[in-house]
Design a protein around this motif. Sequence first.
Motif, PDB file in Angstrom:
ATOM      1  N   ALA A 243     -10.882   0.280   8.428  1.00  0.00           N
ATOM      2  CA  ALA A 243      -9.235   0.450   8.228  1.00  0.00           C
ATOM      3  C   ALA A 243      -9.027  -0.762   6.986  1.00  0.00           C
ATOM      4  O   ALA A 243      -8.108  -0.380   6.298  1.00  0.00           O
ATOM      5  N   ASP A 244      -9.868  -1.617   6.873  1.00  0.00           N
ATOM      6  CA  ASP A 244      -9.666  -3.019   6.042  1.00  0.00           C
ATOM      7  C   ASP A 244     -10.330  -2.823   4.665  1.00  0.00           C
ATOM      8  O   ASP A 244     -10.346  -3.675   4.006  1.00  0.00           O
ATOM      9  N   ASP A 245     -11.057  -1.327   4.701  1.00  0.00           N
ATOM     10  CA  ASP A 245     -11.735  -1.431   3.247  1.00  0.00           C
ATOM     11  C   ASP A 245     -10.671  -1.262   2.172  1.00  0.00           C
ATOM     12  O   ASP A 245      -9.334  -0.708   2.215  1.00  0.00           O
ATOM     13  N   PRO A 246     -10.867  -1.794   0.971  1.00  0.00           N
ATOM     14  CA  PRO A 246      -9.752  -1.934  -0.140  1.00  0.00           C
ATOM     15  C   PRO A 246      -9.404  -0.383  -0.530  1.00  0.00           C
ATOM     16  O   PRO A 246     -10.190   0.538  -0.664  1.00  0.00           O
ATOM     17  N   THR A 247      -8.172  -0.142  -0.689  1.00  0.00           N
ATOM     18  CA  THR A 247      -7.467   1.130  -1.190  1.00  0.00           C
ATOM     19  C   THR A 247      -6.545   0.879  -2.297  1.00  0.00           C
ATOM     20  O   THR A 247      -5.697   1.804  -2.731  1.00  0.00           O
ATOM     21  N   ASP A 248      -6.823  -0.187  -3.185  1.00  0.00           N
ATOM     22  CA  ASP A 248      -5.804  -0.569  -4.129  1.00  0.00           C
ATOM     23  C   ASP A 248      -6.540  -0.100  -5.559  1.00  0.00           C
ATOM     24  O   ASP A 248      -5.924  -0.591  -6.410  1.00  0.00           O
ATOM     25  N   ARG A 249      -7.519   0.607  -5.546  1.00  0.00           N
ATOM     26  CA  ARG A 249      -8.100   1.071  -6.849  1.00  0.00           C
ATOM     27  C   ARG A 249      -8.377   2.546  -6.747  1.00  0.00           C
ATOM     28  O   ARG A 249      -8.923   3.002  -5.806  1.00  0.00           O
ATOM     29  N   ALA A 250      -8.479   3.310  -7.904  1.00  0.00           N
ATOM     30  CA  ALA A 250      -8.946   4.578  -7.963  1.00  0.00           C
ATOM     31  C   ALA A 250     -10.276   4.357  -8.695  1.00  0.00           C
ATOM     32  O   ALA A 250     -10.671   4.216  -9.724  1.00  0.00           O
ATOM     33  N   ASP A 251     -11.512   4.701  -7.370  1.00  0.00           N
ATOM     34  CA  ASP A 251     -12.843   4.385  -7.850  1.00  0.00           C
ATOM     35  C   ASP A 251     -13.579   5.619  -7.265  1.00  0.00           C
ATOM     36  O   ASP A 251     -13.929   5.748  -6.136  1.00  0.00           O
ATOM     37  N   ASP A 252     -14.127   6.483  -8.226  1.00  0.00           N
ATOM     38  CA  ASP A 252     -14.869   7.758  -7.627  1.00  0.00           C
ATOM     39  C   ASP A 252     -16.271   7.174  -6.972  1.00  0.00           C
ATOM     40  O   ASP A 252     -16.961   7.883  -6.184  1.00  0.00           O
ATOM     41  N   GLY A 253     -16.665   5.888  -6.968  1.00  0.00           N
ATOM     42  CA  GLY A 253     -17.779   5.488  -6.573  1.00  0.00           C
ATOM     43  C   GLY A 253     -17.541   4.630  -5.305  1.00  0.00           C
ATOM     44  O   GLY A 253     -18.505   4.322  -4.529  1.00  0.00           O
ATOM     45  N   GLN A 254     -16.406   4.761  -4.847  1.00  0.00           N
ATOM     46  CA  GLN A 254     -16.086   4.221  -3.603  1.00  0.00           C
ATOM     47  C   GLN A 254     -16.657   4.706  -2.268  1.00  0.00           C
ATOM     48  O   GLN A 254     -16.984   6.029  -2.281  1.00  0.00           O
ATOM     49  N   HIS A 255     -17.212   4.067  -1.418  1.00  0.00           N
ATOM     50  CA  HIS A 255     -18.035   4.497  -0.185  1.00  0.00           C
ATOM     51  C   HIS A 255     -17.022   5.233   0.566  1.00  0.00           C
ATOM     52  O   HIS A 255     -15.802   4.608   1.060  1.00  0.00           O
ATOM     53  N   VAL A 256     -17.122   6.414   1.069  1.00  0.00           N
ATOM     54  CA  VAL A 256     -16.133   7.269   2.050  1.00  0.00           C
ATOM     55  C   VAL A 256     -17.038   7.812   3.316  1.00  0.00           C
ATOM     56  O   VAL A 256     -18.239   8.278   3.040  1.00  0.00           O
ATOM     57  N   VAL A 257     -16.191   8.300   4.191  1.00  0.00           N
ATOM     58  CA  VAL A 257     -16.763   9.479   5.122  1.00  0.00           C
ATOM     59  C   VAL A 257     -15.789  10.339   5.091  1.00  0.00           C
ATOM     60  O   VAL A 257     -14.536  10.309   4.800  1.00  0.00           O
TER      61      VAL A 257
END
Length: 276
Positions: A243-257
Amino acid sequence: MTLSAVTPAETAAPLAALLPARRGAAWTVGYAPYDLRPNAATSRLTNGRHALFVVEQAGRIEVYADRPGLFPTTPDVVVDATDPAPALTLASRVLRSVLPDLDHDRIAETGRRKGWEKVLRDRAAELLEVGFALVDHGAHATPVEGVNGPGITWTTAMGATWGLWVYGQNRGMVLTYEGPLRGLYGFLPVAVTPYEGSAEDHAGSPFTRNLTDRLPQLRPVTASEVQFGAYREPSGWIATPAADDPTDRADDGQHVVAEIGGIGADLLLSNVAYLV
């Protein structure tokens, strides 16, 4: 009335070519044994497991599932004949909703007639069928036993991990994903309904907008999660792992589930290249 008295549907063969073979049995086009609509061009498609009727009349192309013991009265899929690629549009909807429904009906009937053990064997065979297709595309698929049932897992070239699971008699299979966001961009468009979603009033962030800009069907529910799905369609969610992972950028490499449920084997087999 003879079989040849029903005019064949022109869209039937292109649609059959877009549906995957199952265990070596490709879809074939035959004459319809009766009219579903008076004087409409009609063909029957089958692959030995399921059958579909394709009906063309008055600027509409309709697909009806041929369910044992029931006369088709309401089409499962309808497209306008002016659609620029009607067979492709029909195939995408048949793969997302109609064939998973028929698979679910088949599972329920097997359970009633042959028992739960036979259902489990059939579902395991379906899982292996997709697993072998993944292997043919270069993946190293590993059988695993999950909390809710059997599955297979594999790792892609970019380091993402996919899992495919069968949960009892649930409609379709469930895909899980963990890895960079860009690893979802191939499969998502073919799995998600084309109808645009709507966001919660409080939702939205650069993270979620990056996803909804690509696919308006995705619905932000928080700053770190989007959901999708519709009745008789695959459904699921994409989120940051914590829940506290950063969401303030548009990054296609961001780790998601992510998780996508209600997926039929036919949809997976048609788009397995997006999963490796």
